[in-house]
Design an enzyme around this catalytic site. Structure first.
Site, PDB file in Angstrom:
ATOM      1  N   CYS A   1     -36.955  -0.580 -25.094  1.00  0.00           N
ATOM      2  CA  CYS A   1     -36.467   0.570 -24.332  1.00  0.00           C
ATOM      3  C   CYS A   1     -35.172   0.209 -23.604  1.00  0.00           C
ATOM      4  O   CYS A   1     -34.184   0.959 -23.647  1.00  0.00           O
ATOM      5  CB  CYS A   1     -37.537   1.017 -23.336  1.00  0.00           C
ATOM      6  SG  CYS A   1     -37.129   2.556 -22.471  1.00  0.00           S
ATOM      7  N   CYS A   2     -35.164  -0.932 -22.945  1.00  0.00           N
ATOM      8  CA  CYS A   2     -33.957  -1.372 -22.248  1.00  0.00           C
ATOM      9  C   CYS A   2     -32.814  -1.627 -23.228  1.00  0.00           C
ATOM     10  O   CYS A   2     -31.648  -1.374 -22.909  1.00  0.00           O
ATOM     11  CB  CYS A   2     -34.234  -2.642 -21.456  1.00  0.00           C
ATOM     12  SG  CYS A   2     -35.217  -2.414 -19.959  1.00  0.00           S
TER      13      CYS A   2
ATOM     14  N   CYS B   1     -33.474  -6.349 -17.273  1.00  0.00           N
ATOM     15  CA  CYS B   1     -33.361  -5.298 -18.279  1.00  0.00           C
ATOM     16  C   CYS B   1     -32.786  -5.815 -19.577  1.00  0.00           C
ATOM     17  O   CYS B   1     -33.049  -5.269 -20.651  1.00  0.00           O
ATOM     18  CB  CYS B   1     -32.498  -4.144 -17.759  1.00  0.00           C
ATOM     19  SG  CYS B   1     -30.752  -4.555 -17.517  1.00  0.00           S
TER      20      CYS B   1
ATOM     21  N   CYS C   1     -34.972   2.371 -13.555  1.00  0.00           N
ATOM     22  CA  CYS C   1     -35.505   3.571 -14.200  1.00  0.00           C
ATOM     23  C   CYS C   1     -36.841   3.957 -13.565  1.00  0.00           C
ATOM     24  O   CYS C   1     -37.622   3.096 -13.136  1.00  0.00           O
ATOM     25  CB  CYS C   1     -35.689   3.322 -15.694  1.00  0.00           C
ATOM     26  SG  CYS C   1     -34.137   3.124 -16.603  1.00  0.00           S
TER      27      CYS C   1
END
Length: 235
Positions: A119-120, A226, A200
């Site tokens: 996702c990062c 991240c 996030c």
């Protein structure tokens, strides 16, 4: 090694800047690369305004790269606009993930839960790599007092084909907080709600008493970064 890094003695520059002020590090960064080839990467998080204030004192036109992942708090987006206006920053660039990458790899918007590193990567690492393709050096706000992998960061380092500067590496928390007091800058709105570090929404939680600055990030996972400082930015 890139032509730029071949021309720069990073060890000598690191020694010269080891005890330098944040403003001096920023000036040195601007001098080390060609005009227009330096940027600052900012999350507009809980401590970001300190570095941005130092940048503004040196040159308000240095581009500010901001990664809008699609998962940010509304408070962060509003804070970005507020701080940029207060400091007179003239070139704030908000970057977004590639829609095709999101559709292919995160169609259900649950990748943050099933694979937070992936996702990062698609929401932060890959967009930043594309953005940095236009620069030879970048500034960021990491600090040694955050601990973990940040405890021994240098003031200047090689980052792929680029120079990477950490103007606040030597700063302590009192110095960072002092910038807000000196300039009358507002805190990130979520600080008052118990957040010591903000990223996030799905992967950020409030810090408990006695916890470190970044302990609320990716709580319950081994993940602490991240990836923009730990993964190769190849673009």
């Amino acid at each position: 090694m890139s032509a730029l890094l071949e021309d720069v003695d990073i060890g000598r520059l690191e020694a010269e800047l080891a005890q330098a002020s944040p403003q001096a590090v920023i000036r040195a960064a601007a001098a080390a690369v060609a005009p227009g080839r330096l940027c600052v990467v900012s999350s507009f998080g809980t401590e970001s305004a300190a570095l941005l204030a130092y940048v503004a004192e040196v040159d308000r036109s240095i581009p500010v790269v901001f990664l809008d992942t699609g998962w940010l708090f509304e408070e962060t987006l509003a804070y970005r606009d507020d701080i940029a206006a207060r400091l007179g920053l003239t070139d704030v660039r908000s970057l977004h993930p590639e829609p095709a990458a999101l559709a292919a790899q995160d169609p259900e918007k649950d990748l943050w839960f099933t694979d937070p590193d992936a996702c990062c990567r698609i929401r932060k690492v890959e967009p930043l790599a594309r953005a940095l393709a236009g620069f030879d050096g970048w500034l960021n706000g990491r600090k040694r007092y955050h601990g973990g992998t940040r405890a021994a960061i240098p003031v200047v380092e090689a980052d792929g084909a680029r120079l990477k500067f950490n103007p606040l590496a030597n700063a302590d928390q009192a110095e960072v907080e002092g910038v807000y007091d000196r300039l009358g800058l507002p805190r990130h709105p979520l600080v008052a709600k118990g957040f010591s570090s903000v990223g996030c929404m799905p992967c950020t939680s409030r810090a408990a008493a006695g916890e470190g600055v970044r302990d609320g990030r990716w709580r319950g996972r081994a993940k602490t970064e991240c990836g923009i400082h730990t993964m190769a930015l190849k673009a």
